[in-house]
Design a protein around this motif. Structure first.
Motif, PDB file in Angstrom:
ATOM      1  N   ALA A 137      -5.470  64.794  39.080  1.00 21.86           N
ATOM      2  CA  ALA A 137      -5.007  64.356  37.764  1.00 21.86           C
ATOM      3  C   ALA A 137      -5.721  63.068  37.390  1.00 21.86           C
ATOM      4  O   ALA A 137      -5.977  62.224  38.247  1.00 21.86           O
ATOM      5  CB  ALA A 137      -3.491  64.145  37.773  1.00 21.86           C
ATOM      6  N   TRP A 138      -6.030  62.920  36.109  1.00 19.16           N
ATOM      7  CA  TRP A 138      -6.674  61.690  35.642  1.00 19.16           C
ATOM      8  C   TRP A 138      -6.438  61.514  34.142  1.00 19.16           C
ATOM      9  O   TRP A 138      -6.028  62.430  33.452  1.00 19.16           O
ATOM     10  CB  TRP A 138      -8.168  61.693  35.968  1.00 19.16           C
ATOM     11  N   HIS A 139      -6.697  60.296  33.677  1.00 22.37           N
ATOM     12  CA  HIS A 139      -6.540  59.958  32.269  1.00 22.37           C
ATOM     13  C   HIS A 139      -7.914  59.697  31.672  1.00 22.37           C
ATOM     14  O   HIS A 139      -8.526  58.661  31.955  1.00 22.37           O
ATOM     15  CB  HIS A 139      -5.655  58.726  32.084  1.00 22.37           C
ATOM     16  N   PRO A 140      -8.420  60.601  30.840  1.00 24.34           N
ATOM     17  CA  PRO A 140      -9.732  60.371  30.211  1.00 24.34           C
ATOM     18  C   PRO A 140      -9.599  59.475  28.993  1.00 24.34           C
ATOM     19  O   PRO A 140      -8.539  59.415  28.358  1.00 24.34           O
ATOM     20  CB  PRO A 140     -10.171  61.780  29.810  1.00 24.34           C
ATOM     21  N   GLU A 141     -10.670  58.786  28.664  1.00 25.82           N
ATOM     22  CA  GLU A 141     -10.670  57.921  27.478  1.00 25.82           C
ATOM     23  C   GLU A 141     -11.044  58.753  26.255  1.00 25.82           C
ATOM     24  O   GLU A 141     -12.110  58.587  25.661  1.00 25.82           O
ATOM     25  CB  GLU A 141     -11.651  56.766  27.682  1.00 25.82           C
ATOM     26  N   VAL A 142     -10.141  59.657  25.889  1.00 25.53           N
ATOM     27  CA  VAL A 142     -10.350  60.544  24.744  1.00 25.53           C
ATOM     28  C   VAL A 142      -9.113  60.475  23.862  1.00 25.53           C
ATOM     29  O   VAL A 142      -7.997  60.713  24.341  1.00 25.53           O
ATOM     30  CB  VAL A 142     -10.580  61.997  25.201  1.00 25.53           C
ATOM     31  N   PRO A 143      -9.263  60.152  22.577  1.00 23.86           N
ATOM     32  CA  PRO A 143      -8.096  60.084  21.698  1.00 23.86           C
ATOM     33  C   PRO A 143      -7.301  61.387  21.718  1.00 23.86           C
ATOM     34  O   PRO A 143      -7.866  62.476  21.622  1.00 23.86           O
ATOM     35  CB  PRO A 143      -8.708  59.833  20.320  1.00 23.86           C
ATOM     36  N   GLY A 144      -6.007  61.263  21.863  1.00 24.60           N
ATOM     37  CA  GLY A 144      -5.138  62.432  21.834  1.00 24.60           C
ATOM     38  C   GLY A 144      -4.807  63.018  23.183  1.00 24.60           C
ATOM     39  O   GLY A 144      -3.810  63.723  23.328  1.00 24.60           O
ATOM     40  N   ILE A 145      -5.646  62.764  24.201  1.00 24.27           N
ATOM     41  CA  ILE A 145      -5.405  63.318  25.531  1.00 24.27           C
ATOM     42  C   ILE A 145      -4.732  62.272  26.394  1.00 24.27           C
ATOM     43  O   ILE A 145      -5.293  61.219  26.673  1.00 24.27           O
ATOM     44  CB  ILE A 145      -6.716  63.797  26.200  1.00 24.27           C
ATOM     45  N   ARG A 146      -3.526  62.573  26.827  1.00 24.09           N
ATOM     46  CA  ARG A 146      -2.781  61.637  27.655  1.00 24.09           C
ATOM     47  C   ARG A 146      -3.129  61.776  29.138  1.00 24.09           C
ATOM     48  O   ARG A 146      -3.181  60.794  29.876  1.00 24.09           O
ATOM     49  CB  ARG A 146      -1.273  61.868  27.469  1.00 24.09           C
ATOM     50  N   GLU A 147      -3.342  63.010  29.569  1.00 23.44           N
ATOM     51  CA  GLU A 147      -3.622  63.251  30.989  1.00 23.44           C
ATOM     52  C   GLU A 147      -4.244  64.629  31.141  1.00 23.44           C
ATOM     53  O   GLU A 147      -4.048  65.525  30.306  1.00 23.44           O
ATOM     54  CB  GLU A 147      -2.325  63.171  31.805  1.00 23.44           C
ATOM     55  N   VAL A 148      -5.017  64.790  32.216  1.00 24.86           N
ATOM     56  CA  VAL A 148      -5.606  66.079  32.578  1.00 24.86           C
ATOM     57  C   VAL A 148      -5.195  66.386  34.006  1.00 24.86           C
ATOM     58  O   VAL A 148      -5.177  65.496  34.867  1.00 24.86           O
ATOM     59  CB  VAL A 148      -7.145  66.047  32.477  1.00 24.86           C
ATOM     60  N   LEU A 149      -4.849  67.639  34.267  1.00 23.75           N
ATOM     61  CA  LEU A 149      -4.447  68.034  35.612  1.00 23.75           C
ATOM     62  C   LEU A 149      -5.095  69.359  35.966  1.00 23.75           C
ATOM     63  O   LEU A 149      -5.034  70.317  35.177  1.00 23.75           O
ATOM     64  CB  LEU A 149      -2.919  68.143  35.699  1.00 23.75           C
ATOM     65  N   ASP A 192     -19.327  62.962  27.465  1.00 28.27           N
ATOM     66  CA  ASP A 192     -19.059  64.008  26.489  1.00 28.27           C
ATOM     67  C   ASP A 192     -17.660  63.897  25.898  1.00 28.27           C
ATOM     68  O   ASP A 192     -17.049  64.896  25.515  1.00 28.27           O
ATOM     69  CB  ASP A 192     -19.251  65.385  27.122  1.00 28.27           C
ATOM     70  N   ALA A 193     -17.151  62.679  25.815  1.00 31.71           N
ATOM     71  CA  ALA A 193     -15.803  62.484  25.275  1.00 31.71           C
ATOM     72  C   ALA A 193     -15.693  62.959  23.827  1.00 31.71           C
ATOM     73  O   ALA A 193     -14.654  63.477  23.413  1.00 31.71           O
ATOM     74  CB  ALA A 193     -15.413  61.009  25.377  1.00 31.71           C
ATOM     75  N   LEU A 194     -16.764  62.786  23.042  1.00 25.06           N
ATOM     76  CA  LEU A 194     -16.717  63.209  21.648  1.00 25.06           C
ATOM     77  C   LEU A 194     -16.548  64.717  21.545  1.00 25.06           C
ATOM     78  O   LEU A 194     -15.823  65.210  20.671  1.00 25.06           O
ATOM     79  CB  LEU A 194     -17.986  62.760  20.914  1.00 25.06           C
ATOM     80  N   ALA A 195     -17.180  65.467  22.443  1.00 26.15           N
ATOM     81  CA  ALA A 195     -17.028  66.924  22.455  1.00 26.15           C
ATOM     82  C   ALA A 195     -15.590  67.304  22.785  1.00 26.15           C
ATOM     83  O   ALA A 195     -15.018  68.222  22.177  1.00 26.15           O
ATOM     84  CB  ALA A 195     -17.987  67.548  23.466  1.00 26.15           C
ATOM     85  N   ALA A 196     -14.986  66.611  23.755  1.00 26.15           N
ATOM     86  CA  ALA A 196     -13.591  66.893  24.100  1.00 26.15           C
ATOM     87  C   ALA A 196     -12.670  66.579  22.922  1.00 26.15           C
ATOM     88  O   ALA A 196     -11.739  67.341  22.624  1.00 26.15           O
ATOM     89  CB  ALA A 196     -13.187  66.084  25.330  1.00 26.15           C
ATOM     90  N   ILE A 233     -13.180  72.017  26.342  1.00 24.83           N
ATOM     91  CA  ILE A 233     -12.630  70.669  26.507  1.00 24.83           C
ATOM     92  C   ILE A 233     -12.683  70.258  27.972  1.00 24.83           C
ATOM     93  O   ILE A 233     -13.130  69.154  28.311  1.00 24.83           O
ATOM     94  CB  ILE A 233     -11.176  70.611  25.988  1.00 24.83           C
ATOM     95  N   HIS A 234     -12.243  71.148  28.862  1.00 20.90           N
ATOM     96  CA  HIS A 234     -12.275  70.829  30.287  1.00 20.90           C
ATOM     97  C   HIS A 234     -13.709  70.632  30.785  1.00 20.90           C
ATOM     98  O   HIS A 234     -13.968  69.752  31.613  1.00 20.90           O
ATOM     99  CB  HIS A 234     -11.583  71.927  31.087  1.00 20.90           C
ATOM    100  N   GLU A 235     -14.632  71.426  30.271  1.00 19.71           N
ATOM    101  CA  GLU A 235     -16.035  71.260  30.666  1.00 19.71           C
ATOM    102  C   GLU A 235     -16.552  69.896  30.220  1.00 19.71           C
ATOM    103  O   GLU A 235     -17.251  69.203  30.971  1.00 19.71           O
ATOM    104  CB  GLU A 235     -16.872  72.373  30.040  1.00 19.71           C
ATOM    105  N   ALA A 236     -16.196  69.485  29.011  1.00 15.59           N
ATOM    106  CA  ALA A 236     -16.642  68.189  28.501  1.00 15.59           C
ATOM    107  C   ALA A 236     -16.049  67.034  29.289  1.00 15.59           C
ATOM    108  O   ALA A 236     -16.637  65.946  29.356  1.00 15.59           O
ATOM    109  CB  ALA A 236     -16.278  68.055  27.025  1.00 15.59           C
ATOM    110  N   LEU A 237     -14.880  67.263  29.904  1.00 15.69           N
ATOM    111  CA  LEU A 237     -14.208  66.200  30.654  1.00 15.69           C
ATOM    112  C   LEU A 237     -14.679  66.105  32.101  1.00 15.69           C
ATOM    113  O   LEU A 237     -14.242  65.215  32.833  1.00 15.69           O
ATOM    114  CB  LEU A 237     -12.689  66.437  30.639  1.00 15.69           C
TER     115      LEU A 237
END
Length: 260
Positions: free
Chosen positions: A7-19, A129-133, A120-124
């Motif tokens: 799990a991690w927190h990407p610096e992408v607006p709107g995404i709080r966490e990825v697991l 590639d934060a803009l793509a996500a 989105i997951h590929e961009a992360l």
């Protein structure tokens, strides 16, 4: 198969966490999230109750679990593990009316949704590639809203001046990192509207346009004899590996092919 969780927190607006997780034994008890949960099953299947109604999450669908609605989860086939990827998105990602619709039918069956979420997951996977996500999150919101009210995707009226202003911003800031949310604030519009207008006007989403600009600039700098590491920085890529990945995707060749 051993359970695994990342799990991690990407610096992408709107995404709080990825697991990303694989579970063979674990069963989730009933719980809630403050955010939207976007669930993609890559292998196996998950049986779950959402607001006391039974459902299954399987490969080939995207599952949307609304905020503050109790749900649980376990493998749907005894002895078979499941592998999943999850996005936790801001509660404001969709309007309250979508929460009601998702509680009633959480499966998003539009085949385009799978490609968007996988993208989105590929961009992360790696920085750069934060803009793509971010663009993917906005595109998924359009699909989800259309699914919730049973309508087609919102057809955005042409707004060529707004699209041109974003294009000029991308042209001027090709070597900078910024978000669609920042661009929308500067241009006085909503991020989703900005992406739709640009994509409609130019036939390509903003992140792909920007990547193409960066690849073209990098190719010119390589031909001028600059070192690859310097080229990556001057063209706006996160690093040399990021540049190489997009060179292969866009041009079908490594950056060294174009070096002087």
């Amino acid at each position: 198969m051993a359970d695994s969780v990342r799990a991690w927190h990407p610096e992408v607006p709107g995404i709080r966490e990825v697991l990303h997780a694989t579970f063979s034994q674990h069963a989730y008890p009933a719980h809630v999230h403050d955010d939207w949960t976007v669930l993609l099953i890559d292998d196996g299947a998950v049986a779950y109750a959402l607001d006391r109604a039974g459902h299954h999450a399987v490969p080939g669908t995207v599952t949307l679990l609304p905020p503050q609605i109790p749900h649980d989860g376990r493998t749907a086939v005894a002895g078979r593990p499941f592998r999943k990827r999850v996005l936790y998105l801001d509660r404001e990602w969709l309007p309250p009316t979508s929460e009601v619709a998702a509680a009633r039918e959480p499966a998003l069956r539009d085949p385009r949704a799978i490609g968007i979420v996988a993208g989105i997951h590929e961009a992360l996977r790696a920085p750069g590639d934060a803009l793509a996500a971010e663009c993917g999150v906005l595109a998924l919101a359009d699909l989800a809203r259309a699914s919730a009210d049973g309508s087609r995707l919102l057809r955005t009226a042409s707004d060529a001046p707004l699209a041109r202003r974003l294009r000029q911003m991308l042209d001027d800031r090709v070597d900078e990192s910024f978000t669609i949310a920042e661009a929308a604030r500067l241009l006085g519009t909503h991020p989703s509207h900005l992406v739709r207008v640009f994509s409609r006007s130019y036939g390509i989403p903003p992140h792909r346009y920007l990547t193409a600009l960066r690849v073209d600039r990098a190719r010119q700098l390589l031909r001028a004899g600059l070192p690859a590491a310097e080229v990556a920085a001057r063209a706006g890529f996160h690093d040399q590996a990021h540049m190489s990945r997009h060179f292969r995707r866009v041009l079908g060749a490594a950056p060294g092919t174009f070096a002087a």
